[in-house]
Design a protein around this motif. Structure first.
Motif, mmCIF file in Angstrom:
data_model
loop_
_atom_site.group_PDB
_atom_site.id
_atom_site.type_symbol
_atom_site.label_atom_id
_atom_site.label_comp_id
_atom_site.label_asym_id
_atom_site.label_seq_id
_atom_site.Cartn_x
_atom_site.Cartn_y
_atom_site.Cartn_z
ATOM 1 N N ALA A 2 19.853 131.666 39.000
ATOM 2 C CA ALA A 2 20.199 131.937 37.375
ATOM 3 C C ALA A 2 19.404 130.948 36.560
ATOM 4 C CB ALA A 2 21.608 131.476 37.221
ATOM 5 N N ILE B 160 28.342 127.222 37.300
ATOM 6 C CA ILE B 160 27.533 128.470 37.962
ATOM 7 C C ILE B 160 27.558 128.590 39.436
ATOM 8 C CG2 ILE B 160 25.590 129.676 38.005
ATOM 9 C CD1 ILE B 160 24.797 128.308 35.285
ATOM 10 N N PRO C 187 25.408 136.031 33.507
ATOM 11 C CA PRO C 187 26.417 137.261 34.119
ATOM 12 C C PRO C 187 25.691 138.128 34.800
ATOM 13 C CG PRO C 187 26.911 136.509 31.968
ATOM 14 C CD PRO C 187 25.693 135.782 31.992
ATOM 15 N N LYS D 194 31.365 129.170 40.689
ATOM 16 C CA LYS D 194 32.068 130.266 40.387
ATOM 17 C C LYS D 194 31.374 131.352 41.439
ATOM 18 C CE LYS D 194 33.456 129.750 35.643
ATOM 19 N NZ LYS D 194 33.303 130.300 34.444
ATOM 20 N N SER E 6 23.043 137.389 36.733
ATOM 21 C CA SER E 6 22.764 136.928 38.280
ATOM 22 C C SER E 6 24.078 137.335 38.942
ATOM 23 C CB SER E 6 22.322 135.504 37.981
ATOM 24 O OG SER E 6 22.341 134.795 39.308
ATOM 25 N N SER E 7 25.306 136.911 38.476
ATOM 26 C CA SER E 7 26.451 137.040 39.001
ATOM 27 C C SER E 7 26.745 138.531 39.365
ATOM 28 C CB SER E 7 27.571 136.569 37.877
ATOM 29 O OG SER E 7 28.625 136.603 38.636
ATOM 30 N N GLN E 8 26.504 139.394 38.387
ATOM 31 C CA GLN E 8 26.886 140.917 38.885
ATOM 32 C C GLN E 8 25.694 141.142 39.983
ATOM 33 O OE1 GLN E 8 26.731 143.471 35.679
ATOM 34 N NE2 GLN E 8 26.600 145.390 36.938
ATOM 35 N N ASP F 220 28.189 132.318 40.832
ATOM 36 C CA ASP F 220 27.412 133.304 40.038
ATOM 37 C C ASP F 220 25.570 133.178 40.456
ATOM 38 O OD1 ASP F 220 29.603 134.017 38.734
ATOM 39 O OD2 ASP F 220 29.320 132.278 36.985
ATOM 40 N N LYS G 8 24.139 139.353 42.276
ATOM 41 C CA LYS G 8 24.726 138.738 43.751
ATOM 42 C C LYS G 8 26.122 139.092 44.365
ATOM 43 C CE LYS G 8 26.683 134.013 45.233
ATOM 44 N NZ LYS G 8 25.797 134.081 46.478
ATOM 45 N N LYS G 9 27.007 139.473 43.437
ATOM 46 C CA LYS G 9 28.240 140.021 43.989
ATOM 47 C C LYS G 9 28.111 141.585 44.341
ATOM 48 C CE LYS G 9 30.605 136.469 41.426
ATOM 49 N NZ LYS G 9 31.502 136.105 40.272
#
Length: 350
Positions: A291, A304, A276, A307, A278-280, A309, A282-283
């Protein structure tokens, strides 16, 4: 997506599998040896897209233990060249190296600080030991901070000459760069402490210095701890802000880990627990990320990526258990992956 190529500058990885940098504690005087040659070479034969050499000290005090790897002289770099040459000549893998300084977490063995006569005086941004029982570290002066930046620059120059495709700066896990980032370990009042902008200055100085030694044929990653799981400490919002700045300073990917700077911090651990973060990053920062953290299954890794992420999957313990996770995953997913021609009779095609 696991078996889709990705480019960083002119460096193309054949797939998204990365061997995460992991200390092997097997060097004498910072020198790589036959163990490292076999250890890293075997993962390249398993089809891993990128092999990352373990945390490598930019000066003797930069090691975690007195058996950690170093690249503060040309002899060490020449030993590492043998590994890079093998990976390039005998596989499709690319190879990177993590440049590191342990700071106040150095001079240890089995997670305990060793006596000064067996180890060395540690350094830090402030006179705060990692654990209250440890020696108070030497506080770096501004001039000494600039010397450390130069150590990273010289290490990067040696790494490029040794043939590494990617340089990663270790800014995570409570080591020196992380110590500067965190308001809990950095209580300086000069240009390297206080505000967010001042606390990230040391890392940015390193990034800029290292980038001056690179061109389009060598990419630059930075590993960070997205949070240190401590009240008023470095957190995910800080990491998003930092990633935005790193992008402006020509960092190609943020390798997202967590923790390590605060002794006794409570870390909730479960499969993919750091994804999560990494996802935040990245976005929200619109940067490429890696990740890492208890990623053990092929389908988990693929999900991963699907999605959005992360862009790369860094695998640590699982690739110690199974050097061939990448090629075995390709059998499972019916995808193409490097497989040594010497082993062709063992290839599964259906």
């Amino acid at each position: 997506m696991l078996y889709t190529p990705i480019k960083f500058r002119n460096i193309e990885l054949k797939n998204r599998w990365v061997m995460s940098p992991m200390c092997m504690y097997s060097c004498e005087n910072g020198m790589a040896n036959d163990f490292h040659f076999v250890h890293y070479g075997s993962r390249s034969q398993g089809g891993t897209g990128l092999i990352m050499i373990e945390a490598t000290g930019v000066e003797p005090r930069g090691r975690i233990t007195n058996h950690c790897m170093g690249i503060w002289n040309d002899q060490q770099a020449e030993q590492l060249r043998k590994i890079a040459d093998f990976v390039h000549s005998r596989s499709e893998s690319k190879i990177g190296i993590q440049l590191a300084h342990a700071g106040r977490k150095g001079s240890t063995w089995n997670n305990l600080q060793i006596p000064l006569d067996e180890g060395w005086e540690t350094v830090a941004p402030s006179a705060i030991p990692y654990h209250p029982s440890e020696r108070i570290p030497h506080v770096l002066t501004v001039e000494e901070i600039r010397e450390q930046v130069q150590n990273f620059r010289e290490a990067a120059k040696r790494a490029v000459k040794a043939g590494f495709d990617i340089i990663e700066i270790h800014g995570a896990h409570g080591y020196l760069v992380h110590q500067f980032l965190s308001p809990l370990s950095n209580i300086r009042t000069d240009e390297y402490g206080g505000s967010f902008e001042n606390r990230i200055r040391f890392l940015l100085d390193i990034v800029d210095a290292v980038n001056e030694e690179l061109d389009e044929n060598t990419a630059l990653f930075v590993r960070i701890s997205a949070t240190e799981y401590a009240e008023n400490g470095w957190n995910i919002n800080d990491s998003v802000k930092l990633a935005e700045v790193l992008k402006q300073h020509s960092v190609d990917l943020v390798d997202v880990s967590s923790g390590g700077n605060i002794h006794g911090a409570k870390i909730p651990v479960f499969d993919g627990y750091q994804v999560p973060f990494s996802s935040q990053i990245k976005k929200e920062a619109e940067v490429k990320t890696g990740a890492v953290g208890l990623i053990t299954k092929v389908q988990q890794a693929e999900e991963i990526l699907q999605k959005g992420d992360a862009d790369l999957i860094f695998v640590a313990r699982e690739i110690l258990r199974n050097p061939y996770i990448a090629v075995q995953g390709s059998f499972e997913m019916k995808e193409d992956c490097f497989f040594p021609h010497q082993y062709a009779r063992a290839k599964i095609s259906s």
